[in-house]
Motif scaffolding. Structure first.
Motif, PDB file in Angstrom:
ATOM      1  N   ASN A 114       0.846  -1.193   0.000  1.00  0.00           N
ATOM      2  CA  ASN A 114       0.000   0.000   0.000  1.00  0.00           C
ATOM      3  C   ASN A 114       0.878   1.238   0.000  1.00  0.00           C
ATOM      4  O   ASN A 114       0.538   2.270   0.518  1.00  0.00           O
ATOM      5  N   VAL A 115       2.048   1.079  -0.630  1.00  0.00           N
ATOM      6  CA  VAL A 115       3.031   2.150  -0.629  1.00  0.00           C
ATOM      7  C   VAL A 115       2.855   2.985  -1.884  1.00  0.00           C
ATOM      8  O   VAL A 115       2.773   2.450  -2.983  1.00  0.00           O
ATOM      9  N   VAL A 116       2.802   4.285  -1.720  1.00  0.00           N
ATOM     10  CA  VAL A 116       2.563   5.154  -2.865  1.00  0.00           C
ATOM     11  C   VAL A 116       3.826   5.302  -3.693  1.00  0.00           C
ATOM     12  O   VAL A 116       3.938   4.793  -4.789  1.00  0.00           O
ATOM     13  N   SER A 117       4.813   5.963  -3.161  1.00  0.00           N
ATOM     14  CA  SER A 117       5.939   6.305  -4.017  1.00  0.00           C
ATOM     15  C   SER A 117       7.247   5.728  -3.507  1.00  0.00           C
ATOM     16  O   SER A 117       8.289   5.951  -4.111  1.00  0.00           O
ATOM     17  N   GLY A 118       7.205   5.018  -2.368  1.00  0.00           N
ATOM     18  CA  GLY A 118       8.443   4.460  -1.863  1.00  0.00           C
ATOM     19  C   GLY A 118       9.345   5.539  -1.312  1.00  0.00           C
ATOM     20  O   GLY A 118       8.875   6.609  -0.924  1.00  0.00           O
ATOM     21  N   PRO A 119      10.613   5.276  -1.280  1.00  0.00           N
ATOM     22  CA  PRO A 119      11.526   6.183  -0.596  1.00  0.00           C
ATOM     23  C   PRO A 119      11.649   7.544  -1.267  1.00  0.00           C
ATOM     24  O   PRO A 119      12.197   8.474  -0.677  1.00  0.00           O
ATOM     25  N   GLU A 120      11.150   7.686  -2.474  1.00  0.00           N
ATOM     26  CA  GLU A 120      11.292   8.968  -3.145  1.00  0.00           C
ATOM     27  C   GLU A 120      10.327  10.019  -2.607  1.00  0.00           C
ATOM     28  O   GLU A 120      10.586  11.202  -2.722  1.00  0.00           O
ATOM     29  N   GLY A 121       9.210   9.570  -2.056  1.00  0.00           N
ATOM     30  CA  GLY A 121       8.277  10.510  -1.438  1.00  0.00           C
ATOM     31  C   GLY A 121       7.699  11.516  -2.417  1.00  0.00           C
ATOM     32  O   GLY A 121       7.875  11.416  -3.622  1.00  0.00           O
ATOM     33  N   ASN A 122       6.973  12.462  -1.867  1.00  0.00           N
ATOM     34  CA  ASN A 122       6.435  13.575  -2.640  1.00  0.00           C
ATOM     35  C   ASN A 122       5.487  13.171  -3.759  1.00  0.00           C
ATOM     36  O   ASN A 122       5.328  13.905  -4.726  1.00  0.00           O
ATOM     37  N   ALA A 123       4.894  12.028  -3.653  1.00  0.00           N
ATOM     38  CA  ALA A 123       3.866  11.686  -4.637  1.00  0.00           C
ATOM     39  C   ALA A 123       2.666  12.594  -4.422  1.00  0.00           C
ATOM     40  O   ALA A 123       2.370  12.989  -3.296  1.00  0.00           O
ATOM     41  N   ILE A 124       2.000  12.917  -5.488  1.00  0.00           N
ATOM     42  CA  ILE A 124       0.813  13.764  -5.406  1.00  0.00           C
ATOM     43  C   ILE A 124      -0.394  12.906  -5.751  1.00  0.00           C
ATOM     44  O   ILE A 124      -0.530  12.420  -6.864  1.00  0.00           O
ATOM     45  N   ASN A 125      -1.269  12.724  -4.760  1.00  0.00           N
ATOM     46  CA  ASN A 125      -2.369  11.772  -4.915  1.00  0.00           C
ATOM     47  C   ASN A 125      -3.590  12.378  -5.574  1.00  0.00           C
ATOM     48  O   ASN A 125      -4.566  11.685  -5.814  1.00  0.00           O
ATOM     49  N   GLY A 126      -3.563  13.645  -5.845  1.00  0.00           N
ATOM     50  CA  GLY A 126      -4.740  14.254  -6.459  1.00  0.00           C
ATOM     51  C   GLY A 126      -4.753  15.756  -6.197  1.00  0.00           C
ATOM     52  O   GLY A 126      -3.688  16.324  -5.968  1.00  0.00           O
ATOM     53  N   PRO A 127      -5.874  16.370  -6.196  1.00  0.00           N
ATOM     54  CA  PRO A 127      -7.160  15.724  -6.404  1.00  0.00           C
ATOM     55  C   PRO A 127      -7.452  15.356  -7.864  1.00  0.00           C
ATOM     56  O   PRO A 127      -7.149  16.115  -8.765  1.00  0.00           O
ATOM     57  N   PHE A 128      -8.012  14.159  -8.006  1.00  0.00           N
ATOM     58  CA  PHE A 128      -8.585  13.746  -9.285  1.00  0.00           C
ATOM     59  C   PHE A 128     -10.076  14.044  -9.245  1.00  0.00           C
ATOM     60  O   PHE A 128     -10.700  13.966  -8.180  1.00  0.00           O
ATOM     61  N   SER A 129     -10.630  14.373 -10.397  1.00  0.00           N
ATOM     62  CA  SER A 129     -12.072  14.591 -10.445  1.00  0.00           C
ATOM     63  C   SER A 129     -12.624  14.103 -11.767  1.00  0.00           C
ATOM     64  O   SER A 129     -11.913  14.019 -12.764  1.00  0.00           O
ATOM     65  N   VAL A 130     -13.892  13.769 -11.743  1.00  0.00           N
ATOM     66  CA  VAL A 130     -14.613  13.328 -12.942  1.00  0.00           C
ATOM     67  C   VAL A 130     -15.584  14.434 -13.316  1.00  0.00           C
ATOM     68  O   VAL A 130     -16.381  14.860 -12.488  1.00  0.00           O
ATOM     69  N   ASP A 131     -15.454  14.916 -14.536  1.00  0.00           N
ATOM     70  CA  ASP A 131     -16.285  16.021 -15.010  1.00  0.00           C
ATOM     71  C   ASP A 131     -16.940  15.651 -16.332  1.00  0.00           C
ATOM     72  O   ASP A 131     -16.444  14.782 -17.044  1.00  0.00           O
TER      73      ASP A 131
END
Ligand code: NAG
Ligand code: NAG
Ligand code: NAG
Length: 234
Positions: A114-131
């Protein structure tokens, strides 16, 4: 409608009402080279065209969606449960694979973690949107309210690939660092009830084996660099 697409999300106490499963594709009716091509999950990235790196369940080796990409959302944010802004791959593995932006590229997490980006960090999870998009006259996915760019990228082992990047990153329009061509597009979403794969392949980056081997547990080991290129066998 098959209910098998969302178990990973249900396990995360997600509010299910808005989440749907979609197949993403490119819309730009003045760019025929990419218009209507599928957006495909391939070894951690999203590429324009080709086939997805879907991995079937052990019990279902010939699963029909192995060559296609199913995404699912929006669901509750991992970091702010009050917001419904996250997107995941539509898979049956209960650990899930989250979609995020890192280093100006649209990516997805390692399988069976359940790891997003690992040791590099700074992943941007969103916001995502549906339009609903007036120009494309259809449902689209946006990142931080903006559309996407299809950018050509090159490495020696994989040749030229066209990968998906956010059109706007921070406050600036993305310009490809190596001068490869980027074409803006809208990512249209077609609802699907196709059965989900177990997970999508993403090989563990080579350097993580040394720095954070626990991130590379439970998946097929492949020797790849951070940019997705393969490491030459010793
Ligand atoms: C995936 O494979 C099926 C047949 O198994 C085929 O009908 C479909 O067109 C393929 N999709 C892609 C994106 O290649
Ligand atoms: C979420 O909403 C609750 C209730 O309104 C509030 O107490 C909490 O601080 C909010 N959380 C965040 C991260 O904003
Ligand atoms: C389509 O691509 C062209 C460049 O080829 C770009 O100028 C235009 O903004 C794009 N359209 C959309 C809707 O993204």
């Amino acid at each position: 409608m098959r209910s098998s697409i969302l178990p990973a999300l249900a396990a995360m106490a997600v509010t299910a009402e808005a989440a749907k499963a979609y197949i993403p594709s490119v819309w730009n009716n003045t760019a025929p080279a990419i218009h209507t091509q599928l957006v495909q999950a391939k070894n951690g990235f999203f590429e324009v065209g080709g086939v997805a790196d879907g991995i079937c369940q052990d019990y279902n080796p010939g699963c029909p969606s192995a060559n296609s990409t199913i995404i699912s959302g929006p669901v509750s944010s991992k970091y702010d449960g009050n917001k419904t802004t996250d997107f995941w791959l539509g898979i049956t593995d209960p650990k899930g694979q989250q979609i995020y932006v890192y280093d100006q590229k649209l990516m997805y997490t390692l399988p069976r973690t359940n790891v997003v980006s690992g040791p590099e960090g700074n992943a941007i999870n969103g916001p995502f949107s549906v339009d609903y998009d007036d120009l494309a006259q259809g449902t689209v996915l946006r990142f931080q309210g903006n559309d996407w760019a299809a950018c050509k990228t090159f490495n020696v082992r994989q040749g030229i690939r066209t990968i998906v990047q956010p059109l706007v990153y921070g406050s600036s329009l993305w310009e490809n660092a190596f001068g490869w061509e980027c074409t803006p597009f809208k990512m249209t979403l077609e609802e699907t009830d196709a059965p989900a794969v177990d997970h999508y392949r993403r090989d563990c980056p080579f350097q993580w084996l040394n720095t954070s081997p626990e991130l590379c547990m439970g998946q097929t080991w492949g020797l790849v660099n951070a940019d997705g290129s393969c490491v030459a066998p010793a």
